[in-house]
Design a protein around this motif. Structure first.
Motif, mmCIF file in Angstrom:
data_model
loop_
_atom_site.group_PDB
_atom_site.id
_atom_site.type_symbol
_atom_site.label_atom_id
_atom_site.label_comp_id
_atom_site.label_asym_id
_atom_site.label_seq_id
_atom_site.Cartn_x
_atom_site.Cartn_y
_atom_site.Cartn_z
ATOM 1 N N ALA A 107 5.015 -2.258 -6.804
ATOM 2 C CA ALA A 107 3.941 -1.468 -6.200
ATOM 3 C C ALA A 107 4.104 0.015 -6.530
ATOM 4 C CB ALA A 107 3.930 -1.667 -4.691
ATOM 5 N N PHE A 108 5.330 0.509 -6.452
ATOM 6 C CA PHE A 108 5.583 1.910 -6.804
ATOM 7 C C PHE A 108 5.226 2.185 -8.259
ATOM 8 C CE2 PHE A 108 7.997 5.544 -8.144
ATOM 9 C CZ PHE A 108 7.995 6.404 -7.051
ATOM 10 N N SER A 109 5.608 1.281 -9.149
ATOM 11 C CA SER A 109 5.334 1.464 -10.575
ATOM 12 C C SER A 109 3.846 1.447 -10.873
ATOM 13 C CB SER A 109 6.044 0.370 -11.383
ATOM 14 O OG SER A 109 7.444 0.407 -11.171
ATOM 15 N N VAL A 120 0.828 -1.206 0.000
ATOM 16 C CA VAL A 120 0.000 0.000 0.000
ATOM 17 C C VAL A 120 0.859 1.251 0.000
ATOM 18 C CG1 VAL A 120 -1.698 1.303 1.316
ATOM 19 C CG2 VAL A 120 -1.941 -1.167 1.075
ATOM 20 N N LEU A 121 1.890 1.290 0.851
ATOM 21 C CA LEU A 121 2.751 2.469 0.897
ATOM 22 C C LEU A 121 3.534 2.634 -0.400
ATOM 23 C CD1 LEU A 121 4.173 2.493 4.547
ATOM 24 C CD2 LEU A 121 2.332 3.862 3.570
ATOM 25 N N GLY A 122 3.965 1.521 -0.990
ATOM 26 C CA GLY A 122 4.692 1.617 -2.255
ATOM 27 C C GLY A 122 3.827 2.174 -3.372
ATOM 28 N N ALA A 123 2.613 1.647 -3.513
ATOM 29 C CA ALA A 123 1.715 2.144 -4.552
ATOM 30 C C ALA A 123 1.299 3.581 -4.284
ATOM 31 C CB ALA A 123 0.479 1.242 -4.631
ATOM 32 N N ASN A 124 1.007 3.894 -3.034
ATOM 33 C CA ASN A 124 0.613 5.254 -2.700
ATOM 34 C C ASN A 124 1.762 6.235 -2.909
ATOM 35 O OD1 ASN A 124 -1.518 7.023 -1.293
ATOM 36 N ND2 ASN A 124 0.290 7.390 -0.058
ATOM 37 N N ASP A 125 2.965 5.803 -2.566
ATOM 38 C CA ASP A 125 4.136 6.663 -2.771
ATOM 39 C C ASP A 125 4.368 6.911 -4.249
ATOM 40 O OD1 ASP A 125 6.380 8.133 -2.292
ATOM 41 O OD2 ASP A 125 7.687 6.440 -1.871
ATOM 42 N N GLY A 126 4.253 5.850 -5.065
ATOM 43 C CA GLY A 126 4.422 6.034 -6.500
ATOM 44 C C GLY A 126 3.379 6.952 -7.089
ATOM 45 N N LEU A 127 2.147 6.809 -6.640
ATOM 46 C CA LEU A 127 1.055 7.646 -7.139
ATOM 47 C C LEU A 127 1.261 9.103 -6.771
ATOM 48 C CD1 LEU A 127 -1.853 7.840 -8.373
ATOM 49 C CD2 LEU A 127 -2.688 7.440 -6.055
ATOM 50 N N VAL A 128 1.485 9.365 -5.482
ATOM 51 C CA VAL A 128 1.560 10.748 -4.999
ATOM 52 C C VAL A 128 2.826 11.444 -5.478
ATOM 53 C CG1 VAL A 128 1.696 12.175 -2.928
ATOM 54 C CG2 VAL A 128 0.116 10.244 -3.006
ATOM 55 N N SER A 129 3.964 10.767 -5.376
ATOM 56 C CA SER A 129 5.219 11.421 -5.754
ATOM 57 C C SER A 129 5.282 11.708 -7.251
ATOM 58 C CB SER A 129 6.407 10.547 -5.331
ATOM 59 O OG SER A 129 6.353 9.293 -5.974
ATOM 60 N N THR A 130 4.841 10.768 -8.075
ATOM 61 C CA THR A 130 4.862 10.991 -9.527
ATOM 62 C C THR A 130 3.857 12.065 -9.938
ATOM 63 O OG1 THR A 130 5.495 8.678 -9.862
ATOM 64 C CG2 THR A 130 4.650 9.873 -11.761
ATOM 65 N N ALA A 161 -7.665 6.945 -7.604
ATOM 66 C CA ALA A 161 -6.707 5.909 -7.207
ATOM 67 C C ALA A 161 -6.394 5.983 -5.719
ATOM 68 C CB ALA A 161 -5.417 6.051 -8.024
ATOM 69 N N LEU A 162 -6.323 7.181 -5.164
ATOM 70 C CA LEU A 162 -6.090 7.330 -3.725
ATOM 71 C C LEU A 162 -7.233 6.717 -2.919
ATOM 72 C CD1 LEU A 162 -4.674 10.976 -3.568
ATOM 73 C CD2 LEU A 162 -3.415 8.871 -3.063
ATOM 74 N N VAL A 163 -8.448 6.942 -3.383
ATOM 75 C CA VAL A 163 -9.606 6.343 -2.703
ATOM 76 C C VAL A 163 -9.532 4.818 -2.768
ATOM 77 C CG1 VAL A 163 -12.107 6.078 -2.790
ATOM 78 C CG2 VAL A 163 -11.090 8.346 -3.053
ATOM 79 N N VAL A 164 -9.165 4.292 -3.928
ATOM 80 C CA VAL A 164 -9.071 2.839 -4.084
ATOM 81 C C VAL A 164 -7.985 2.263 -3.181
ATOM 82 C CG1 VAL A 164 -8.485 0.979 -5.694
ATOM 83 C CG2 VAL A 164 -9.981 2.848 -6.429
ATOM 84 N N PHE A 165 -6.815 2.903 -3.141
ATOM 85 C CA PHE A 165 -5.726 2.411 -2.297
ATOM 86 C C PHE A 165 -6.093 2.485 -0.821
ATOM 87 C CE2 PHE A 165 -2.479 3.631 -5.772
ATOM 88 C CZ PHE A 165 -2.665 2.401 -6.386
ATOM 89 N N GLY A 166 -6.734 3.578 -0.430
ATOM 90 C CA GLY A 166 -7.157 3.692 0.958
ATOM 91 C C GLY A 166 -8.189 2.654 1.335
ATOM 92 N N TRP A 167 -9.144 2.418 0.430
ATOM 93 C CA TRP A 167 -10.166 1.399 0.689
ATOM 94 C C TRP A 167 -9.561 0.007 0.724
ATOM 95 C CZ3 TRP A 167 -11.497 -2.583 -2.699
ATOM 96 C CH2 TRP A 167 -12.613 -3.343 -2.314
ATOM 97 N N LEU A 168 -8.644 -0.283 -0.210
ATOM 98 C CA LEU A 168 -8.031 -1.607 -0.277
ATOM 99 C C LEU A 168 -7.217 -1.900 0.975
ATOM 100 C CD1 LEU A 168 -7.521 -4.124 -2.004
ATOM 101 C CD2 LEU A 168 -5.554 -2.944 -3.002
ATOM 102 N N GLY A 169 -6.439 -0.919 1.417
ATOM 103 C CA GLY A 169 -5.656 -1.119 2.629
ATOM 104 C C GLY A 169 -6.526 -1.346 3.848
ATOM 105 N N ALA A 170 -7.647 -0.629 3.921
ATOM 106 C CA ALA A 170 -8.545 -0.787 5.070
ATOM 107 C C ALA A 170 -9.237 -2.143 5.051
ATOM 108 C CB ALA A 170 -9.582 0.335 5.069
ATOM 109 N N VAL A 171 -9.675 -2.584 3.869
ATOM 110 C CA VAL A 171 -10.381 -3.862 3.771
ATOM 111 C C VAL A 171 -9.454 -5.029 4.085
ATOM 112 C CG1 VAL A 171 -11.521 -5.439 2.175
ATOM 113 C CG2 VAL A 171 -12.144 -3.021 2.190
ATOM 114 N N LEU A 172 -8.258 -5.030 3.512
ATOM 115 C CA LEU A 172 -7.327 -6.124 3.746
ATOM 116 C C LEU A 172 -6.831 -6.160 5.180
ATOM 117 C CD1 LEU A 172 -5.197 -6.046 0.470
ATOM 118 C CD2 LEU A 172 -7.023 -7.619 1.071
ATOM 119 N N GLY A 173 -6.711 -5.005 5.794
ATOM 120 C CA GLY A 173 -6.239 -4.958 7.168
ATOM 121 C C GLY A 173 -7.328 -4.873 8.205
#
Length: 223
Positions: free
Chosen positions: A145-147, A48-58, A177-189
């Motif tokens: 995940a970052f990619s 989650v952090l890798g994908a979120n970092d790739g999304l936000v930083s890029t 995408a941020l909403v999806v990543f946030g939702w995915l992290g919450a559901v899995l955890g």
């Protein structure tokens, strides 16, 4: 008197079936109820952090460059450079970190075996080896995940020549995408969904706004 043996025989046939049903369902229920979601924390955090970092930083990098250069080529090149550099940085950082963790755990296992009652003889437990962290696997997962996250703003901006429309599309795609990543992290955890989504979404917006504003300020000055 003849009916009693029959009822007893029926009871004998019914009770074992009920016991079998309970034996068949109880392990599944126990496994479902007692599943420890904290075991997912390590790989979930990296993914989650890798994908979120790739999304936000890029996206922030593209928005920053777009603040001073409105042509599509500059935004795409900056985003692609951010994807490659970020993926390499994530992979190297994760490899170094997990390799250090591996060395610590291996050293601890050796110390525990030396203090054991077997006189210092080492026994190789397959389950013990499988539980050890894998630096190469962690590095590849972080880079991937970052990619995945970084490709979202790149695809959103690749086919739109108009500057304002391009920025709006990038913002919309990144927000989704941020909403999806946030939702995915919450559901899995098994964490609160709304809180997780808002935290990820607001954090991404702040990063893009700060990068856009500061780059615009510096680009418009005489520096």
């Amino acid at each position: 008197m003849a009916s009693n043996p029959t009822s007893l025989n029926q009871a004998k046939h019914v009770l074992p079936n009920n016991d079998l049903e309970q034996q068949a369902t109880t392990p599944l229920e126990i496994e479902t109820e007692d599943f420890d979601y904290s075991k997912r924390s390590q790989w979930l955090r990296a993914a989650v952090l890798g994908a979120n970092d790739g999304l936000v930083s890029t996206a922030s990098l593209m928005m920053g460059v777009g603040a001073v250069k409105q042509d599509i080529k500059a935004m795409i090149l900056s985003g692609f450079a951010g994807l490659v550099a970020g993926a390499c940085s994530m992979a190297i950082g994760e490899f170094v970190s997990v390799y250090s963790q591996l060395e610590i755990e291996v050293a601890q296992i050796k110390r525990e075996k030396e203090r054991g009652s077997d006189g210092g003889r080492e026994h190789h437990d397959p389950e013990e080896k499988e539980s050890l962290p894998n630096p190469l696997q962690a590095a590849a997962a972080s880079a991937l995940a970052f990619s995945v996250g970084a490709i979202v703003p790149l695809l959103a901006a690749s086919f739109i020549k108009g500057y304002k429309v391009r920025v709006a599309v990038v913002l919309a795609a990144v927000s989704f995408a941020l909403v999806v990543f946030g939702w995915l992290g919450a559901v899995l955890g098994k964490a609160p969904v709304l809180r997780s989504v808002l935290r990820v979404l607001i954090g991404g917006w702040l990063a893009m706004c700060i990068t856009f504003g500061l780059t615009k300020l510096i680009g418009s000055s005489a520096l």
